[in-house]
Design a protein around this motif. Structure first.
Motif, PDB file in Angstrom:
ATOM      1  N   ASP A   1      41.897  51.534  31.177  1.00 11.05           N
ATOM      2  CA  ASP A   1      42.749  50.870  32.170  1.00 11.05           C
ATOM      3  C   ASP A   1      43.633  51.850  32.912  1.00 11.05           C
ATOM      4  O   ASP A   1      43.977  51.637  34.076  1.00 11.05           O
ATOM      5  CB  ASP A   1      43.637  49.804  31.509  1.00 11.05           C
ATOM      6  CG  ASP A   1      42.866  48.568  31.094  1.00 11.05           C
ATOM      7  OD1 ASP A   1      41.702  48.406  31.542  1.00 11.05           O
ATOM      8  OD2 ASP A   1      43.421  47.779  30.307  1.00 11.05           O
ATOM      9  N   LEU A   2      44.011  52.932  32.250  1.00 14.12           N
ATOM     10  CA  LEU A   2      44.904  53.920  32.859  1.00 14.12           C
ATOM     11  C   LEU A   2      44.163  55.012  33.627  1.00 14.12           C
ATOM     12  O   LEU A   2      44.800  55.863  34.246  1.00 14.12           O
ATOM     13  CB  LEU A   2      45.787  54.565  31.784  1.00 14.12           C
ATOM     14  CG  LEU A   2      46.794  53.639  31.115  1.00 14.12           C
ATOM     15  CD1 LEU A   2      47.476  54.333  29.954  1.00 14.12           C
ATOM     16  CD2 LEU A   2      47.813  53.136  32.124  1.00 14.12           C
ATOM     17  N   GLU A   3      42.846  54.985  33.582  1.00 10.81           N
ATOM     18  CA  GLU A   3      42.042  55.993  34.275  1.00 10.81           C
ATOM     19  C   GLU A   3      42.426  56.036  35.760  1.00 10.81           C
ATOM     20  O   GLU A   3      42.519  55.012  36.415  1.00 10.81           O
ATOM     21  CB  GLU A   3      40.552  55.683  34.133  1.00 10.81           C
ATOM     22  CG  GLU A   3      39.650  56.815  34.527  1.00 10.81           C
ATOM     23  CD  GLU A   3      39.781  58.010  33.603  1.00 10.81           C
ATOM     24  OE1 GLU A   3      39.748  59.131  34.106  1.00 10.81           O
ATOM     25  OE2 GLU A   3      39.919  57.808  32.380  1.00 10.81           O
ATOM     26  N   GLY A   4      42.690  57.251  36.243  1.00 10.62           N
ATOM     27  CA  GLY A   4      43.052  57.422  37.649  1.00 10.62           C
ATOM     28  C   GLY A   4      44.524  57.184  37.939  1.00 10.62           C
ATOM     29  O   GLY A   4      44.972  57.328  39.069  1.00 10.62           O
ATOM     30  N   ARG A   5      45.287  56.801  36.935  1.00  7.95           N
ATOM     31  CA  ARG A   5      46.720  56.581  37.116  1.00  7.95           C
ATOM     32  C   ARG A   5      47.494  57.797  36.620  1.00  7.95           C
ATOM     33  O   ARG A   5      46.936  58.728  36.051  1.00  7.95           O
ATOM     34  CB  ARG A   5      47.161  55.325  36.359  1.00  7.95           C
ATOM     35  CG  ARG A   5      46.508  54.071  36.915  1.00  7.95           C
ATOM     36  CD  ARG A   5      47.049  52.866  36.235  1.00  7.95           C
ATOM     37  NE  ARG A   5      46.341  51.669  36.694  1.00  7.95           N
ATOM     38  CZ  ARG A   5      46.638  50.464  36.311  1.00  7.95           C
ATOM     39  NH1 ARG A   5      47.627  50.268  35.459  1.00  7.95           N
ATOM     40  NH2 ARG A   5      45.961  49.444  36.757  1.00  7.95           N
ATOM     41  N   SER A   6      48.780  57.749  36.816  1.00  8.02           N
ATOM     42  CA  SER A   6      49.603  58.907  36.457  1.00  8.02           C
ATOM     43  C   SER A   6      49.903  59.001  34.962  1.00  8.02           C
ATOM     44  O   SER A   6      50.431  59.999  34.508  1.00  8.02           O
ATOM     45  CB  SER A   6      50.920  58.873  37.234  1.00  8.02           C
ATOM     46  OG  SER A   6      51.622  57.680  36.955  1.00  8.02           O
ATOM     47  N   PHE A   7      49.539  57.989  34.179  1.00  7.21           N
ATOM     48  CA  PHE A   7      49.803  58.001  32.741  1.00  7.21           C
ATOM     49  C   PHE A   7      48.503  58.047  31.967  1.00  7.21           C
ATOM     50  O   PHE A   7      47.459  57.618  32.438  1.00  7.21           O
ATOM     51  CB  PHE A   7      50.588  56.747  32.320  1.00  7.21           C
ATOM     52  CG  PHE A   7      51.972  56.717  32.888  1.00  7.21           C
ATOM     53  CD1 PHE A   7      52.992  57.434  32.296  1.00  7.21           C
ATOM     54  CD2 PHE A   7      52.253  55.980  34.021  1.00  7.21           C
ATOM     55  CE1 PHE A   7      54.261  57.427  32.817  1.00  7.21           C
ATOM     56  CE2 PHE A   7      53.522  55.955  34.556  1.00  7.21           C
ATOM     57  CZ  PHE A   7      54.535  56.682  33.951  1.00  7.21           C
ATOM     58  N   GLU A   8      48.605  58.532  30.739  1.00  7.15           N
ATOM     59  CA  GLU A   8      47.460  58.582  29.835  1.00  7.15           C
ATOM     60  C   GLU A   8      47.922  58.281  28.417  1.00  7.15           C
ATOM     61  O   GLU A   8      49.108  58.404  28.104  1.00  7.15           O
ATOM     62  CB  GLU A   8      46.792  59.950  29.877  1.00  7.15           C
ATOM     63  CG  GLU A   8      47.650  61.070  29.329  1.00  7.15           C
ATOM     64  CD  GLU A   8      47.006  62.444  29.438  1.00  7.15           C
ATOM     65  OE1 GLU A   8      45.811  62.531  29.796  1.00  7.15           O
ATOM     66  OE2 GLU A   8      47.697  63.429  29.155  1.00  7.15           O
ATOM     67  N   VAL A   9      46.993  57.903  27.584  1.00  5.78           N
ATOM     68  CA  VAL A   9      47.255  57.726  26.166  1.00  5.78           C
ATOM     69  C   VAL A   9      46.737  58.986  25.495  1.00  5.78           C
ATOM     70  O   VAL A   9      45.583  59.362  25.680  1.00  5.78           O
ATOM     71  CB  VAL A   9      46.539  56.483  25.595  1.00  5.78           C
ATOM     72  CG1 VAL A   9      46.765  56.366  24.107  1.00  5.78           C
ATOM     73  CG2 VAL A   9      46.997  55.227  26.312  1.00  5.78           C
ATOM     74  N   ALA A  10      47.604  59.657  24.738  1.00  6.19           N
ATOM     75  CA  ALA A  10      47.224  60.912  24.094  1.00  6.19           C
ATOM     76  C   ALA A  10      47.465  60.825  22.601  1.00  6.19           C
ATOM     77  O   ALA A  10      48.459  60.253  22.158  1.00  6.19           O
ATOM     78  CB  ALA A  10      48.028  62.060  24.684  1.00  6.19           C
ATOM     79  N   LYS A  11      46.544  61.398  21.830  1.00 10.76           N
ATOM     80  CA  LYS A  11      46.711  61.452  20.386  1.00 10.76           C
ATOM     81  C   LYS A  11      47.575  62.658  20.065  1.00 10.76           C
ATOM     82  O   LYS A  11      47.282  63.773  20.477  1.00 10.76           O
ATOM     83  CB  LYS A  11      45.357  61.575  19.695  1.00 10.76           C
ATOM     84  CG  LYS A  11      45.457  61.449  18.204  1.00 10.76           C
ATOM     85  CD  LYS A  11      44.106  61.322  17.561  1.00 10.76           C
ATOM     86  CE  LYS A  11      44.314  61.046  16.080  1.00 10.76           C
ATOM     87  NZ  LYS A  11      43.137  60.570  15.440  1.00 10.76           N
ATOM     88  N   VAL A  12      48.655  62.417  19.345  1.00  8.12           N
ATOM     89  CA  VAL A  12      49.596  63.483  18.988  1.00  8.12           C
ATOM     90  C   VAL A  12      50.063  63.268  17.561  1.00  8.12           C
ATOM     91  O   VAL A  12      50.600  62.207  17.242  1.00  8.12           O
ATOM     92  CB  VAL A  12      50.821  63.497  19.937  1.00  8.12           C
ATOM     93  CG1 VAL A  12      51.822  64.551  19.501  1.00  8.12           C
ATOM     94  CG2 VAL A  12      50.404  63.729  21.373  1.00  8.12           C
ATOM     95  N   GLY A  13      49.853  64.255  16.728  1.00  9.39           N
ATOM     96  CA  GLY A  13      50.384  64.230  15.367  1.00  9.39           C
ATOM     97  C   GLY A  13      49.995  63.018  14.540  1.00  9.39           C
ATOM     98  O   GLY A  13      50.834  62.460  13.863  1.00  9.39           O
TER      99      GLY A  13
END
Length: 149
Positions: free
Chosen positions: A21-33
């Motif tokens: 859903d966020l593809e092409g938008r300014s935000f992303e979901v990132a895996k961290v820790g």
């Protein structure tokens, strides 16, 4: 997240759907820790940095800060005495304090005996600052040594 959407629902699939859903938008979901975070895509960093007036590099680390941070990263958990063994000299409390104030390192559990030294380790903020999912994403120490670093 599982509590919100219900038991038996695949959180991984929800994260995947949110990412799509966020593809092409300014935000992303990132895996961290070992978890997930919603963050601004790196392509938008210059605009956000300019708008927030953060300057060219928000971390503003000195060369000695980077060296000590690297030693902590690759040898954690480590004490100041351990750092002294690596560098051949005392590491100032001010330098440790700068890294701690930026949230890049934290202190781990101390021995229950009196006078036990602090041990230092990297934090989740360290992973975020260097765009790592986990410490497993660090360059291999042997490759760094072969490159003279």
């Amino acid at each position: 997240m599982a509590r919100v959407v219900g038991q038996g629902v695949s959180v991984d699939l929800l994260i995947e759907d949110l990412g799509a859903d966020l593809e092409g938008r300014s935000f992303e979901v990132a895996k961290v820790g070992g978890g997930w975070m919603l963050r601004t895509r790196s392509a938008f960093a210059p605009a956000i940095r300019a708008a927030a007036d953060l300057g060219e590099h928000a971390l503003d680390l000195r060369e000695c800060d980077v060296a000590v941070l690297a030693a902590i990263t690759y040898h954690q958990p480590i004490t100041r005495d351990g750092l002294k063994d690596i560098f051949g000299k005392e590491i100032s409390r001010d330098l440790i304090g700068r890294l701690h104030a930026r949230g890049l390192i934290g202190t781990g559990p101390r021995s229950p005996r009196g006078g036990a030294p602090y041990i230092y380790m990297t934090t989740e903020q360290f992973l975020v600052a260097f765009d790592l999912q986990s410490l497993q994403d660090l360059p291999d120490r042997e490759q760094l040594e072969e490159a003279g670093l």
